[in-house]
Write a protein that holds these residues in place. Structure first.
Motif, short mmCIF file in Angstrom:
data_model
loop_
_atom_site.label_atom_id
_atom_site.label_comp_id
_atom_site.label_asym_id
_atom_site.label_seq_id
_atom_site.Cartn_x
_atom_site.Cartn_y
_atom_site.Cartn_z
N ILE A 1 0.84 -1.20 0.00
CA ILE A 1 0.00 0.00 0.00
C ILE A 1 0.87 1.25 0.00
O ILE A 1 0.57 2.24 -0.69
CB ILE A 1 -0.95 -0.01 1.22
CG1 ILE A 1 -1.94 -1.17 1.10
CG2 ILE A 1 -1.70 1.32 1.33
CD1 ILE A 1 -2.87 -1.32 2.30
N LYS A 2 1.96 1.20 0.73
CA LYS A 2 2.87 2.34 0.74
C LYS A 2 3.45 2.59 -0.65
O LYS A 2 3.59 3.74 -1.08
CB LYS A 2 4.00 2.10 1.75
CG LYS A 2 3.55 2.19 3.21
CD LYS A 2 4.74 2.08 4.15
CE LYS A 2 4.31 2.27 5.60
NZ LYS A 2 5.45 2.24 6.53
N GLN A 3 3.79 1.52 -1.34
CA GLN A 3 4.30 1.67 -2.71
C GLN A 3 3.23 2.28 -3.62
O GLN A 3 3.54 3.11 -4.49
CB GLN A 3 4.74 0.31 -3.25
CG GLN A 3 6.00 -0.23 -2.58
CD GLN A 3 6.36 -1.63 -3.07
OE1 GLN A 3 5.76 -2.15 -4.01
NE2 GLN A 3 7.34 -2.26 -2.42
N SER A 4 1.98 1.87 -3.40
CA SER A 4 0.88 2.45 -4.19
C SER A 4 0.74 3.94 -3.91
O SER A 4 0.48 4.73 -4.83
CB SER A 4 -0.43 1.73 -3.86
OG SER A 4 -0.36 0.37 -4.23
N ALA A 5 0.91 4.32 -2.65
CA ALA A 5 0.84 5.74 -2.29
C ALA A 5 1.95 6.52 -2.98
O ALA A 5 1.73 7.64 -3.48
CB ALA A 5 0.92 5.90 -0.78
N GLN A 6 3.15 5.95 -3.01
CA GLN A 6 4.27 6.62 -3.70
C GLN A 6 3.97 6.76 -5.20
O GLN A 6 4.26 7.79 -5.82
CB GLN A 6 5.56 5.82 -3.50
CG GLN A 6 6.03 5.69 -2.05
CD GLN A 6 6.67 6.97 -1.52
OE1 GLN A 6 6.49 8.05 -2.07
NE2 GLN A 6 7.41 6.84 -0.43
N SER A 7 3.37 5.71 -5.78
CA SER A 7 3.02 5.77 -7.20
C SER A 7 1.97 6.85 -7.46
O SER A 7 2.02 7.55 -8.48
CB SER A 7 2.48 4.41 -7.67
OG SER A 7 3.46 3.41 -7.54
N SER A 8 1.02 6.99 -6.52
CA SER A 8 -0.01 8.02 -6.66
C SER A 8 0.61 9.41 -6.61
O SER A 8 0.19 10.31 -7.35
CB SER A 8 -1.07 7.86 -5.56
OG SER A 8 -1.76 6.64 -5.69
N LEU A 9 1.60 9.58 -5.74
CA LEU A 9 2.29 10.87 -5.68
C LEU A 9 3.01 11.17 -7.00
O LEU A 9 3.00 12.32 -7.47
CB LEU A 9 3.29 10.86 -4.52
CG LEU A 9 2.70 10.95 -3.11
CD1 LEU A 9 3.77 10.71 -2.06
CD2 LEU A 9 2.04 12.31 -2.87
N GLU A 10 3.59 10.15 -7.58
CA GLU A 10 4.24 10.34 -8.89
C GLU A 10 3.21 10.77 -9.94
O GLU A 10 3.47 11.65 -10.77
CB GLU A 10 4.92 9.04 -9.33
CG GLU A 10 6.11 8.61 -8.48
CD GLU A 10 7.36 9.44 -8.77
OE1 GLU A 10 7.30 10.35 -9.64
OE2 GLU A 10 8.39 9.20 -8.12
N THR A 11 2.03 10.14 -9.91
CA THR A 11 0.97 10.48 -10.87
C THR A 11 0.52 11.92 -10.69
O THR A 11 0.32 12.66 -11.67
CB THR A 11 -0.22 9.53 -10.69
OG1 THR A 11 0.21 8.18 -10.85
CG2 THR A 11 -1.32 9.83 -11.69
N ILE A 12 0.35 12.33 -9.43
CA ILE A 12 -0.06 13.72 -9.14
C ILE A 12 1.00 14.69 -9.65
O ILE A 12 0.69 15.74 -10.22
CB ILE A 12 -0.30 13.90 -7.63
CG1 ILE A 12 -1.48 13.04 -7.17
CG2 ILE A 12 -0.57 15.37 -7.29
CD1 ILE A 12 -1.66 12.98 -5.67
N ALA A 13 2.26 14.35 -9.43
CA ALA A 13 3.35 15.21 -9.89
C ALA A 13 3.33 15.36 -11.41
O ALA A 13 3.50 16.47 -11.94
CB ALA A 13 4.69 14.64 -9.42
N ILE A 14 3.11 14.25 -12.11
CA ILE A 14 3.05 14.30 -13.58
C ILE A 14 1.89 15.19 -14.04
O ILE A 14 2.02 15.99 -14.97
CB ILE A 14 2.91 12.88 -14.16
CG1 ILE A 14 4.20 12.09 -13.90
CG2 ILE A 14 2.61 12.92 -15.65
CD1 ILE A 14 4.10 10.61 -14.22
N SER A 15 0.74 15.05 -13.36
CA SER A 15 -0.42 15.88 -13.71
C SER A 15 -0.16 17.36 -13.45
O SER A 15 -0.77 18.22 -14.09
CB SER A 15 -1.65 15.43 -12.90
OG SER A 15 -1.98 14.10 -13.20
#
Length: 834
Positions: free
Chosen positions: A518-532
């Protein structure tokens, strides 16, 4: 004509003896008589005319029918076959039914089984089926007798009899519907008993028979069979499920009273569309399309406006899905209120298969309902919340797909009020899952005005600060990330306006979750937000939002405890934010100072010191990334570390002292504490460390010795001579420590200690101190442990540089007391060289 009669008479004269033999007691005689009759009538080398056969059959029929009850099975078999063969050959066979039907009723239609042979019962029911097929409408006279027989044979123990009986019943219904409808109810109960037979072929034929019996029966027969057909949709045999779909589809197209039963039949057909067998799913879909087209034609006047002024297909529509026709959509719209309550009850049923089918049906139902879902939002959502927490993944998946359709067809203005209010009141992961699914199906521009309220709800402490344990907690975190993912997927670059709450949600999950995945998923979500956001990495997100997140805690950080969620988020934020912390020291340090006061929760202080130690060890890329941490280093020592090094009873207090002194050691290693910064606090720090060197915990004592070593090395000759003289007795005590590791460490501390004596030091003035110091060190030069002796030899060599003569004098006075003079001699030799 006379010739023909003469021909039939000749045959009758020839078989007269055989007919008489049918009454003989000898079984073989009766058997041979039947065989001879068959041979001399139907199997002649020169076939008889049909009219001759009819005359002969009229004479043969009564005595042969008596053999139907013969005690010998073979005789009964031959008699039935003989009658069957005659019926196939004679013209107008229905003229002879008044003889045959009563016999069949006597053999098959009684309460108890009269005919013991299964094969014989099969022959008899095949004979009845033959008569029904050849008689057509004329069978109406014997309908009562046929129904009486079929009531018994449909539930016959022999599967083959069941199958032939069902086929016979279906043909009877199709042949005389104008009469059959009056007696159709009598066949429903036995058919429903047979529908659960263990053989799939029997079940298939029973379903097909029910289809015809109900189709050509009366409306009262529909209701009792619907629940049984629904059960057959769970059948393991695809052939049975396919037959159910055919029956339901046919009823929806042709049943006279179908309008009264649309709300009961439509869900069954739509369930077929979700069948795992593509063939069945395609068949059900085809029937459903035809039902919709026919409904349009039959209700052309009512639907005229919609047909003439039809709207274009919605631009925002589920991808790769064919839109149902107007008739299908109208049917669902008019009956949705009757279907949904039962469906939403079944979707949480205790039987797994029921839940799976119901969840799949919900998707198809909502796909056909489109904007009419709006009127039924409460009941759909309330059931979906519970279904989303099902243990079966397939149920959850289909409910999520169904909830996505709400996003496609219902305005955010409508669903936001209902969904968000439930989210505030329930705080369950089921509510979050529904929210994520509805957002995923929404249209970008229509959703945009409601994003602030959605994010405001998601970031409420009651929603995202879950402190539950186990699977429930993990599910909440997973669904929070699902909500973030749905928003990012739909809104793309438009999420910049709500970047802070999305960042906060991911950070919250990262802080509270114990699951690495789940923590890795949260990090991936942060990456997605950054790209957006158009950023190169998630680190840019921390640079942008860290200040705002921390400022949110300005009003409550002084009330934090170990279990406060904000504290955990603060920890994670500081560990993850990287070099941006170098600019935030003025707002970070006060929070740390406040929460490290001795009166705060001990466990919380322990975690804060752990955090501070990690940050200090990497200060170059965190606290000191802007070379400003040295300005706050004194505050860290004075207001955070030193107050927590004071002795207090208890294991937790001991652990805090260990962590605090470890943090001080990390701070000294980072080299942000310069000599100039240390000068105002060095006296108090030395006093505290001297006390700490006597701690009960070995690790605390060891680290305190290291700290003392570093302080001496840092301050050098700037320490007051009198202060130095006050310290050595405490250092000598540590040479008696129970731990050899600490004793060796103290020897290194002594080396740094002696470096603090500047060149202006007057040995004669402080002779008494030096004598005590040398004597204390010489005691341990005779230690049983060689490594301690080696360490003290190095220390005394350094000490001798201060006053060699005095040290030589002290060595001579104690040398004779040592067990070995080896080290004394080495030390004297070193002094001699000096």
């Amino acid at each position: 004509m006379a010739a023909k009669d003469e021909n039939s008479n000749t045959v009758l004269q020839g078989i007269a003896r055989h007919i008489n033999c049918l009454g003989e007691e000898n079984r073989n005689t009766r058997k041979k008589a039947l065989e001879r009759i068959h041979k001399e009538t139907l199997k002649r080398d020169t076939p008889l005319e049909a009219t001759d056969l009819k005359v002969i059959f009229r004479e043969v029929l009564p005595p042969v029918l008596k053999i139907f009850s013969d005690p010998v099975e073979k005789c009964r078999e031959l008699s039935v076959n003989l009658i069957s063969s005659f019926l196939k050959s004679v013209p107008e066979p229905e003229d002879h039914l008044y003889y045959i039907i009563p016999v069949l009723v006597a053999r098959l239609g009684q309460q108890d089984i009269i005919e013991p042979s299964e094969e014989q019962r099969l022959l008899l029911i095949e004979l009845l089926k033959q008569m029904v097929e050849c008689s057509g409408k004329k069978m109406a006279v014997y309908l009562d007798d046929c129904v009486t027989i079929l009531q018994r044979t449909v539930i016959d123990p022999y599967p083959e009899v069941k199958k032939e009986s069902c086929k016979c019943a279906a043909f009877l219904a199709r042949s005389i519907p104008e009469h059959f409808h009056m007696l159709s109810e009598a066949l429903i109960k036995p058919l429903l008993i047979a529908i659960a037979h263990q053989h799939s072929k029997v079940r298939t034929i029973v379903v097909e028979s029910i289809g015809d019996v109900v189709q050509y029966g009366n409306g009262k027969t529909v209701e009792p069979v619907i629940s049984h057909l629904a059960q057959r949709l769970f059948d393991q045999a695809p052939a049975v499920r396919k037959s159910v779909i055919k029956v339901i589809g046919t009823w929806l197209l042709n049943l006279p009273d179908r309008y009264s039963f649309f709300h009961r039949l439509v869900p069954l057909l739509l369930t077929g569309i979700t069948d795992e067998q593509p063939e069945i799913a395609e068949l059900a879909d085809s029937y459903w399309h035809d039902v919709g087209i026919k409904y349009e034609r039959e209700n052309e006047d009512d639907l005229k406006d919609k047909q003439d002024f039809a709207k274009e297909d919605p631009k925002h529509y589920p991808p790769n899905v064919e839109r149902p026709n107007l008739g299908c959509r109208t049917l669902i719209m008019r009956h949705l209120s009757k279907i949904l309550p039962g469906l939403m009850k079944d979707i949480t049923d205790w039987v797994l298969e029921t839940r799976i089918k119901s969840a799949a049906l919900l998707y198809v139902l909502l796909l056909n309902a489109e904007e009419y879902i709006t009127q039924h939002m409460e009941i759909v959502l309330s059931g979906s919340y519970r279904a989303c927490m099902d243990e079966e993944p397939k149920v959850v998946h289909d409910v999520q797909r169904a909830c996505e359709l709400i996003g496609y067809f219902v305005s955010p203005e409508v669903w936001c009020k209902i969904v968000l209010n439930n989210l505030k009141s329930s705080q369950s992961y089921g509510s979050l899952m529904v929210t994520a699914a509805v957002i995923k199906g929404s249209e970008r521009q229509s959703l945009k005005p409601f994003l602030p309220s959605i994010c405001e709800t998601l970031t409420l402490s009651d929603v995202c600060h879950s402190v539950q344990v186990g699977v429930e907690n993990a599910s909440v975190h997973v669904q929070l990330l699902s909500c973030v993912s749905s928003i990012c997927t739909v809104m793309k670059g438009d999420i910049v306006e709500i970047g802070l709450p999305l960042f906060t949600l991911c950070l919250t999950v990262l802080s509270l979750s114990q699951d690495e995945q789940i923590k890795q998923s949260a990090q991936s979500s942060l990456e997605t937000i950054a790209i957006s956001h158009g950023m190169s990495s998630k680190q840019d997100l921390y640079n942008k939002y860290t200040v705002e997140v921390i400022q949110q805690y300005n009003d409550n950080y002084y009330t934090w405890t170990n279990h406060t969620v904000e504290r955990q988020i603060f920890d994670t934020l500081l560990l993850e934010s990287g070099d941006v912390m170098g600019d935030l020291l003025p707002i970070i340090i006060p929070i740390l100072v406040t929460n490290l006061k001795p009166d705060k929760d001990p466990e919380m202080r322990l975690k804060f010191f752990t955090l501070l130690s990690k940050l200090v060890l990497n200060s170059g890329s965190t606290l000191d990334s802007r070379d400003k941490f040295s300005e706050h280093a004194v505050t860290v020592v004075k207001d955070m570390i030193m107050p927590n090094c004071t002795w207090r009873a208890g294991r937790t207090a001991g652990a805090i002292r260990t962590t605090a002194v470890s943090c001080l050691w990390a701070l000294l290693q980072s080299k942000v504490l310069t000599k100039e910064k240390m000068e105002p606090i060095v006296e108090g720090l030395l006093t505290q460390m001297i006390t700490t060197m006597e701690d009960d915990n070995k690790s605390t004592r060891l680290i305190a010795c290291r700290v003392m070593t570093r302080i001496f090395g840092l301050m050098g000759g700037s320490l007051n001579q009198d202060r130095l003289h006050n310290i050595y007795p405490e250092l000598l005590k540590r040479l008696d420590d129970s731990s050899d590791e600490i004793r060796i460490m103290v020897s290194k501390t002594f080396l740094a200690y002696f470096d603090c004596f500047d060149k202006g030091y007057d040995p004669e003035l402080y002779k008494a101190h030096l004598e005590d110091l040398f004597r204390g060190l010489l005691v341990h030069l005779d230690d049983p442990e060689p490594k301690i002796q080696d360490a003290l030899l190095v220390v005394l060599k350094r000490a001798g540089q201060i006053h060699p003569g005095m040290l030589k004098q002290e060595i001579e006075s104690v040398k004779h007391k040592h067990r070995s003079v080896k080290y004394c001699e080495m030390l004297l030799q070193d002094i001699q060289v000096q």
